[in-house]
Design an enzyme around this catalytic site. Structure first.
Site, PDB file in Angstrom:
ATOM      1  N   LYS A  75      32.513 -57.315  67.344  1.00  0.00           N
ATOM      2  CA  LYS A  75      32.494 -56.237  67.885  1.00  0.00           C
ATOM      3  C   LYS A  75      34.020 -56.088  68.027  1.00  0.00           C
ATOM      4  CE  LYS A  75      32.473 -52.946  71.967  1.00  0.00           C
ATOM      5  NZ  LYS A  75      31.625 -52.765  73.053  1.00  0.00           N
ATOM      6  N   SER A 150      28.198 -48.913  73.776  1.00  0.00           N
ATOM      7  CA  SER A 150      29.527 -48.793  72.631  1.00  0.00           C
ATOM      8  C   SER A 150      30.124 -49.839  70.913  1.00  0.00           C
ATOM      9  CB  SER A 150      31.137 -48.850  73.494  1.00  0.00           C
ATOM     10  OG  SER A 150      31.225 -50.217  73.919  1.00  0.00           O
ATOM     11  N   SER A 174      26.767 -51.304  77.773  1.00  0.00           N
ATOM     12  CA  SER A 174      27.447 -51.792  76.055  1.00  0.00           C
ATOM     13  C   SER A 174      26.668 -53.012  74.918  1.00  0.00           C
ATOM     14  CB  SER A 174      28.857 -51.234  75.635  1.00  0.00           C
ATOM     15  OG  SER A 174      29.096 -50.097  76.301  1.00  0.00           O
TER      16      SER A 174
HETATM   17  N1  GLN Z   1      28.535 -45.747  78.231  1.00  0.00           N
HETATM   18  C1  GLN Z   1      29.589 -46.523  79.630  1.00  0.00           C
HETATM   19  C2  GLN Z   1      30.859 -46.107  79.404  1.00  0.00           C
HETATM   20  O1  GLN Z   1      31.515 -45.240  77.946  1.00  0.00           O
HETATM   21  C3  GLN Z   1      29.985 -48.035  78.940  1.00  0.00           C
HETATM   22  C4  GLN Z   1      31.106 -48.548  77.964  1.00  0.00           C
HETATM   23  C5  GLN Z   1      31.055 -50.385  78.137  1.00  0.00           C
HETATM   24  O2  GLN Z   1      29.467 -50.818  78.040  1.00  0.00           O
HETATM   25  N2  GLN Z   1      31.129 -50.670  76.878  1.00  0.00           N
HETATM   26  O3  GLN Z   1      31.645 -46.281  80.420  1.00  0.00           O
END
Ligand code: GLN
Length: 494
Positions: A75, A150, A174
């Site tokens: 990532k 994400s 994410s």
């Molecule tokens: N969807 C969650 C957020 O927007 C999780 C994001 C993540 O785990 N990086 O904060």
């Protein structure tokens, strides 16, 4: 046998046995990326020359290890001293890290071959990979849908077999939610299990790095490689790292023929009304599969579940507002070229240009929650709720060894569907964010397919949650489920 179809464990064995040369494996993957990634958008950048060079080293016997020759992707919020680390943001569009994240360095030291950096929501804030400055990634199962986020680029790359395995990061879901949407395995380790050194910080008390793979075996392999103490991250615990892979076949819950001596907790707060029928069906089937293996199903209660999303969005945005203060065009990040009067204007213009809408929204929410006069009402209150959520899990784990839940209420939604509705996007984290608040390890597994009206099929995921630092138990239960189901072997139509 096509190397593209193999798991990391199968591939490393095939390379070690001389069935494939690592250089040919890398070429096969690079050709596939060339053919498919223009449309899928999984990679922000690829590293073909470096990958070829490392593959040659593997074939020459100069690069060995438990991942020797296996093509992986990381990532783009994981710092690498090769290429760029742009974190989905214009703010870091040209950022070259002088060092490599510990988890990435460990993958490479194990012989893994990095093919490139994967697309993500800007600063990992989002659940759809649509907020990336570099354009969106689409779901390989249905290109009109999001891959989740994400870590959507990593999830889609594994699902489309544009790498054998990948690393993602998980602050509120994410790793697990995109894994569920793309039909792969995603593991968020316990807080403190994997070093966060070199992970661009979003919310430091929640962030963890973890593997995204085709199988539980591969997740166990990768976790064993990246886990363990790191003097560069003081929150990374000094606890022995078990041999997770060996643990799948041996030990209490391992072994193929023995009954699975586990109590699996099921909480009503995660079931019923809100879930898509295919999600409910997946959970029902998983209960049957695990019960047939000798597991005992117990009803548990997690009464503070509903406070998870608001608590998460206060804690995460507060920490983010502080972590992202460093991006001002002087210390770090994009600097405006517009003429400015003074330093304050330089900061504010640079930040206005460098950050996208969602990141700005989070910084404002977090700054508000931390501001004097509101601190007690919001941030301090969220910390109290966080404690209650953690206590719910502590109590539940007196009655059970592992908790079974859906990963998300629904399969992947349509591109654009939630872009104008941040609240709907946030509510998407309802089954995942509480694990981060409590620091617990959790894994998402492919567990079914939802049939769309238009004939498309979309993966749905289930989640297993374990007690702190009990990844071994979690992986054993997950492995047993996978031994008796074949959802993880299905591929998207490409
Ligand atoms: N969807 C969650 C957020 O927007 C999780 C994001 C993540 O785990 N990086 O904060």
């Amino acid at each position: 046998m096509d190397p593209i179809d193999l798991t990391a464990i199968e591939l490393r064995e095939a390379i070690a046995a001389g069935h494939f040369r690592a250089v040919d494996v890398v070429e096969a993957y690079l050709a596939r990326i060339e053919a498919l990634d223009g449309e899928l958008g999984c990679y922000r950048e690829t590293w073909p020359d470096r990958a070829r060079e490392r593959a040659r080293q593997v074939d020459a016997g100069a690069l060995t290890g438990p991942l020797a020759g296996v093509p992986v992707a990381v990532k783009d919020n994981l710092c690498t001293d090769h290429g760029l680390t742009a974190c989905g943001s214009r703010m870091l569009e040209n950022y070259r890290s002088p060092f490599t994240a510990t988890a990435v360095a460990r993958l490479e030291a194990a012989g893994g071959i990095i093919l490139g950096k994967t697309n993500m929501d800007e600063f990992a804030m989002g659940g759809s990979t649509e907020s990336s400055y570099f354009g969106r990634t689409v779901n390989p199962w249905d290109r009109s849908r999001v891959p989740g986020g994400s870590s959507g680029g990593s999830a889609a790359a594994v699902a489309a077999r544009l790498c054998t395995a990948a690393l993602g990061s998980d602050t509120g879901g994410s790793i697990r939610q995109p894994a569920a949407y793309c039909g792969i395995v995603g593991l968020k380790p316990s807080y403190g299990r994997v070093s966060r050194w070199g992970l661009v910080a979003f919310a430091s008390s929640l962030d963890q790095i973890g593997p995204m793979t085709h199988s539980v075996g591969d997740a166990a392999l990768l976790l064993g490689i990246i886990a363990g103490h790191d003097p560069l991250d003081s929150t990374c615990v000094e606890q022995r790292v078990p041999d997770y892979l060996a643990g799948l076949e041996s030990g209490e819950g391992g072994g193929e023929t023995a009954a699975l001596p586990m109590r699996i907790g099921v909480a009503r707060q995660y079931l019923g009304g809100a879930n898509h029928a295919a999600v409910e069906q997946a959970i029902e089937q998983a209960r049957e599969v695990l019960a047939a293996q000798g597991a005992q199903l117990v009803e548990i209660d997690l009464p503070h579940t509903e406070y998870g999303v608001p608590t998460y969005y206060l804690v995460a945005t507060s920490e983010a507002s502080s972590n992202l203060a460093r991006y001002d065009g002087v210390h770090y990040g994009h600097r405006t070229e517009a003429p400015v009067e003074d330093l304050v204007e330089l900061y504010s213009r640079s930040r206005a240009e460098g950050f996208g809408d969602e990141v700005k929204r989070r910084i404002m929410l977090g700054t508000f929650a931390l501001s004097s006069g509101y601190f007690d009402q919001y941030y301090a209150r969220a910390l109290k709720a966080r404690r209650l959520i953690r206590q719910d899990f502590d109590r539940a784990f007196q009655q059970c060894d592992v908790i079974l839940t859906p990963t998300a209420t629904d399969p992947a939604f349509r591109l654009g569907e939630k872009l104008d509705d941040p609240l709907a996007m946030y509510l998407n984290d309802v089954y995942t964010a509480n694990c981060n608040l409590a620091g617990l390890p959790a894994i998402s597994l492919p567990a079914g397919l939802a049939e769309g009206e238009d004939g498309t099929r979309l993966p749905v995921g289930l989640q297993l949650i374990g007690p702190l630092f009990q990844e071994e138990t979690l992986l054993q239960a997950a492995h047993r489920y996978q031994r008796h189901t074949d959802w993880h072997t299905l591929h998207p139509p490409l």
